[in-house]
Design a protein around this motif. Structure first.
Motif, PDB file in Angstrom:
ATOM      1  N   TYR A 167       0.844  -1.200   0.000  1.00  0.00           N
ATOM      2  CA  TYR A 167       0.000   0.000   0.000  1.00  0.00           C
ATOM      3  C   TYR A 167       0.876   1.247   0.000  1.00  0.00           C
ATOM      4  O   TYR A 167       1.983   1.251   0.563  1.00  0.00           O
ATOM      5  CB  TYR A 167      -0.879   0.037   1.250  1.00  0.00           C
ATOM      6  CG  TYR A 167      -1.923  -1.055   1.337  1.00  0.00           C
ATOM      7  CD1 TYR A 167      -3.187  -0.868   0.804  1.00  0.00           C
ATOM      8  CD2 TYR A 167      -1.648  -2.259   1.980  1.00  0.00           C
ATOM      9  CE1 TYR A 167      -4.159  -1.852   0.899  1.00  0.00           C
ATOM     10  CE2 TYR A 167      -2.605  -3.255   2.084  1.00  0.00           C
ATOM     11  CZ  TYR A 167      -3.854  -3.055   1.541  1.00  0.00           C
ATOM     12  OH  TYR A 167      -4.832  -4.030   1.635  1.00  0.00           O
TER      13      TYR A 167
ATOM     14  N   TYR B 214      -7.119  -1.042   3.266  1.00  0.00           N
ATOM     15  CA  TYR B 214      -6.245  -1.822   4.153  1.00  0.00           C
ATOM     16  C   TYR B 214      -7.003  -2.271   5.401  1.00  0.00           C
ATOM     17  O   TYR B 214      -6.942  -3.444   5.814  1.00  0.00           O
ATOM     18  CB  TYR B 214      -5.045  -0.964   4.526  1.00  0.00           C
ATOM     19  CG  TYR B 214      -4.174  -1.510   5.639  1.00  0.00           C
ATOM     20  CD1 TYR B 214      -3.237  -2.509   5.397  1.00  0.00           C
ATOM     21  CD2 TYR B 214      -4.286  -1.000   6.931  1.00  0.00           C
ATOM     22  CE1 TYR B 214      -2.430  -2.990   6.423  1.00  0.00           C
ATOM     23  CE2 TYR B 214      -3.491  -1.476   7.962  1.00  0.00           C
ATOM     24  CZ  TYR B 214      -2.565  -2.468   7.707  1.00  0.00           C
ATOM     25  OH  TYR B 214      -1.767  -2.952   8.717  1.00  0.00           O
TER      26      TYR B 214
ATOM     27  N   GLY C  76      -0.480  -6.839   4.652  1.00  0.00           N
ATOM     28  CA  GLY C  76      -0.277  -5.529   4.053  1.00  0.00           C
ATOM     29  C   GLY C  76       1.013  -4.886   4.519  1.00  0.00           C
ATOM     30  O   GLY C  76       1.345  -4.915   5.703  1.00  0.00           O
TER      31      GLY C  76
END
Length: 733
Positions: free
Chosen positions: A383, A399, A411
């Motif tokens: 991300y 997320y 993540g």
């Protein structure tokens, strides 16, 4: 100049322009606006919505409501371009018809010029010149434009008098046709690809009165993606049925005999062009397509017809006659090799330049290349937001929802040192430029960002790139910026589009965004029209959350907190408020506190010390917090207004004291001054007076806000992140 409202549709207009519409929401508005010349009363426009899967139908209805000359027909099923044109033709009342493609547009004054020429010459067919518009905005003149001037043409003529008109671009859109003449010939557009060939050529050959308008009237847009005839498909074989229809027409009309040789050469040239464009006929089908050319040539070649000039062309004709596909392919390949040989010196220069880079960068690139060959981690998501500035925006909302709905995914956030705001506890981060950074970029299954990853990032097969964007584009974005050099200063559009080519998904917050993204980034992604995940918080905000946030920010109890969040202005250097902040605070008194939040390009507001009337919140990491904590929004042309409108009970005020300058330098997709989301002030005095009288909280402002929210927040129901996770991570793509 008269307005469209004063131009009622005529029952028998001189010209009907027919526009089949399918999958062009980014372009159809420009197309229709270019056609609906305010000065043209003797005109009707018929838009046929061919069951378009996007927002085209709504755009057509909106524009038809504003202009009585536009009629819209919504089809119950997709029929294809040819049948949609036929539907429009059946609806037309004009003496003449002009078939437009809905992703193209007319040049300024073109419709008026066509109407004038039709009135003077009354031809069966009027041919108009065109130019191509490439994806980068470059305009390319029509290579056959000389046929409009060399030799000079009389006002009207026949095809026999000027057979070169058959060499003009074989398309429906560069021909304005007398409707009764077309109907009298019994010609209809065919199904399949190249649906206009069997109409356009016969029209010219049989006409008693042709006319040429030596003026560029039509702009043919060559899109980077989405053009059906510029993609690999067996449907390109449809061309042979269209060719047969042309020659069947000539069989039935003896007066067309003189054109057989020219038409034969045109057909063979067109068929070879289709075959030799590597993106149209798939490799396994090319021998068969060549065989169809041979069969057509043997069946339709006029007796005694010679081989056209040019050594290579003569070779191709002989190989076609023999059905010799392998020698033909060899001849084409050798020609391409000779052309490419000239590029070798330039390639050598590029390699030499690369060899001079530092060892450290080369080592990093080597490591990245090695990682690109390692297996993809199917459960890893990278991300990023705002050029690695922190954990924020749509990626942060996705997320958080992924942790709930898809806990098997891991993540990792890319966050540069000194990022704005603290990183939440438990969030795994990696610094840009490190070896781990290179490793996760190379091996993650998913990459999610609200801006873009660097040019050097390589999208490998099997990876999924998600662009969430970070605002509704009131201002021009992507390729749309090319017409606004002040706003586009320093932008590399080729690099921008190369990055967009990596996207698999692009999020859209509302129909306006979908239009703008399709135009600005014409690439092959899937548009997710789901609303903005970051706005889920706004849709679900509660009074308790608001109270907690106000206490955390230190907003004085009992005061109305006005969030001032302006946009960036390319024509100005640095951040300066667009009004006198001290005066605003002073004249409104102790009832208000102004929360200053400049655009994220700027590190701080620098407007002096915080006091009970003015608070600098530029360092706060979450703009969503500020929206929920505030009582009203004051902005200009910032996309924050579209998000803030999700808060149904919060007023919005717009200060538009430099609207014309901003519109001309940055370019806009929406005239916010025509339909503001609340109070609109043109001057500082008007702004202060509005707040002094409580206008942002008035019923009039509330109605404007409700209309704005209905139009621009249709998908912000608090479940956008859920829809994103479901489609991107859980759909088994």
């Amino acid at each position: 100049m008269p307005s469209p409202e004063n131009l009622p549709r005529s029952d028998s207009p001189l010209l009907s322009i027919i526009v089949p519409v399918y999958g062009v929401e980014g372009y159809v508005r420009q197309c229709l606006e270019s056609i609906l010349d305010p000065s043209a009363a003797d005109l009707e426009v018929i838009a046929v919505d061919d069951r378009s899967p996007d927002n085209c139908g709504a755009i057509l209805d909106e524009m038809a409501a504003a202009d009585p000359r536009l009629r819209v027909r919504h089809l119950d099923r997709n029929t294809g371009l040819g049948q949609a044109r036929n539907t429009g033709l059946d609806m037309a009342a004009g003496e003449y018809v002009w078939f437009f493609d809905s992703d193209d547009h007319a040049t300024e004054g073109a419709v008026r010029a066509v109407l004038d020429r039709l009135a003077k010459t009354r031809p069966d067919v009027l041919l108009v010149d065109h130019e191509r518009e490439l994806w980068d905005g470059t305009r390319v003149p029509n290579s056959g434009g000389r046929h409009f001037r060399e030799p000079p043409a009389p006002p009207v003529f026949t095809c026999a008098e000027r057979p070169d008109v058959l060499r003009i671009m074989m398309a429906a859109w560069n021909k304005v046709i007398r409707r009764e003449y077309l109907l009298g010939l019994g010609l209809r557009f065919s199904p399949g690809y190249y649906e206009d060939l069997n109409v356009t050529f016969p029209l010219l050959m049989a006409a008693g009165r042709l006319s040429l308008l030596d003026r560029v009237c039509y702009v043919y847009r060559q899109r980077r993606s989405g053009g059906i005839t510029r993609s690999a498909s067996r449907r390109h074989f449809d061309a042979f049925d269209q060719y047969e229809r042309i020659f069947a027409f000539m069989d039935a009309h003896p007066g067309t005999e003189p054109f057989r040789g020219l038409m034969f050469d045109r057909v063979i040239g067109h068929a070879l062009m289709i075959l030799e464009r590597e993106d149209r006929i798939s490799r396994p089908d090319r021998r068969e397509f060549f065989g169809r050319i041979t069969a057509f040539s043997r069946r339709r070649r006029p007796s005694g017809h010679g081989v056209p000039g040019g050594r290579l062309k003569a070779v191709k004709y002989r190989l076609i006659d023999r059905g010799a596909y392998a020698p033909y392919r060899l001849a084409v390949t050798l020609t391409k090799v000779r052309r490419r040989a000239g590029a070798l010196p330039r390639t050598a220069v590029r390699f030499a330049r690369r060899g001079g880079r530092t060892g450290r960068r080369l080592a990093g690139r080597l490591y990245y290349r090695v990682q690109l060959r390692m297996p993809i981690d199917e459960n890893l998501v990278v991300y990023a937001a705002y050029w690695y500035r922190g954990v924020a925006c749509n990626p942060a909302a996705i997320y958080e929802k992924a942790a709930e709905m898809a806990p098997h995914l891991r993540g990792v956030w890319v966050v540069k040192p000194g990022a704005r705001g603290p990183v939440p506890d438990g969030v795994d981060t990696v610094a840009p430029g490190t070896l781990r950074y290179l490793r996760v970029l190379a091996r993650a299954k998913y990459l999610v960002n609200n801006v873009t990853f660097p040019n050097a990032v390589i999208k490998r097969p099997g990876q999924v790139h998600v662009m969430t964007q970070h605002g509704t584009p009131l201002k021009k974005m992507g390729l749309d910026q090319m017409d606004f050099p002040v706003g586009a200063k320093g932008l590399d559009f080729k690099a921008q589009i190369a990055r967009a080519d990596r996207w698999d998904f692009l999020l859209s917050s509302n129909p306006l965004s979908s239009e703008a993204w399709h135009r600005g980034f014409p690439c092959r992604y899937e548009m997710l029209e789901i609303g903005y995940p970051r706005n889920d918080r706004l849709a679900a905000a509660t009074p308790d959350e608001r109270a907690r946030l106000r206490a955390r920010l230190g907003v004085p109890e009992g005061k109305k907190a006005v969030l001032y969040a302006p946009t960036h202005r390319e024509y100005r250097n640095g951040y300066r408020p667009m009004f006198d902040v001290d005066r605003f605070a002073r004249e409104l008194g102790d009832e208000y506190v102004l929360l200053l939040r400049p655009h994220y390009y700027y590190p701080a507001a620098d407007d002096g010390q915080d006091d009970d009337r003015v608070m600098d919140v530029s360092g706060h990491p979450s703009v969503e917090d500020l929206c929920i904590a505030s009582d009203a929004l004051l902005t200009d042309y910032s996309s924050i207004m579209f998000d803030y409108a999700v808060l149904e009970d919060r007023p919005i005020a717009v200060l538009a004291n430099d609207w014309e300058t901003y519109r001309l330098t940055r370019g806009v997709n929406l005239d916010i001054t025509a339909a503001p989301p609340g109070v609109l002030a043109r001057t500082e005095d008007e702004l202060i007076e509005a707040f002094r009288t409580g206008a942002p909280w008035s019923d009039t402002a509330a109605k404007a806000r409700d209309a704005f929210r209905a139009r621009f927040c249709p998908w912000d129901d608090g479940r956008a992140a859920e829809r994103a996770v479901e489609r991107i991570f859980l759909s088994g793509r």
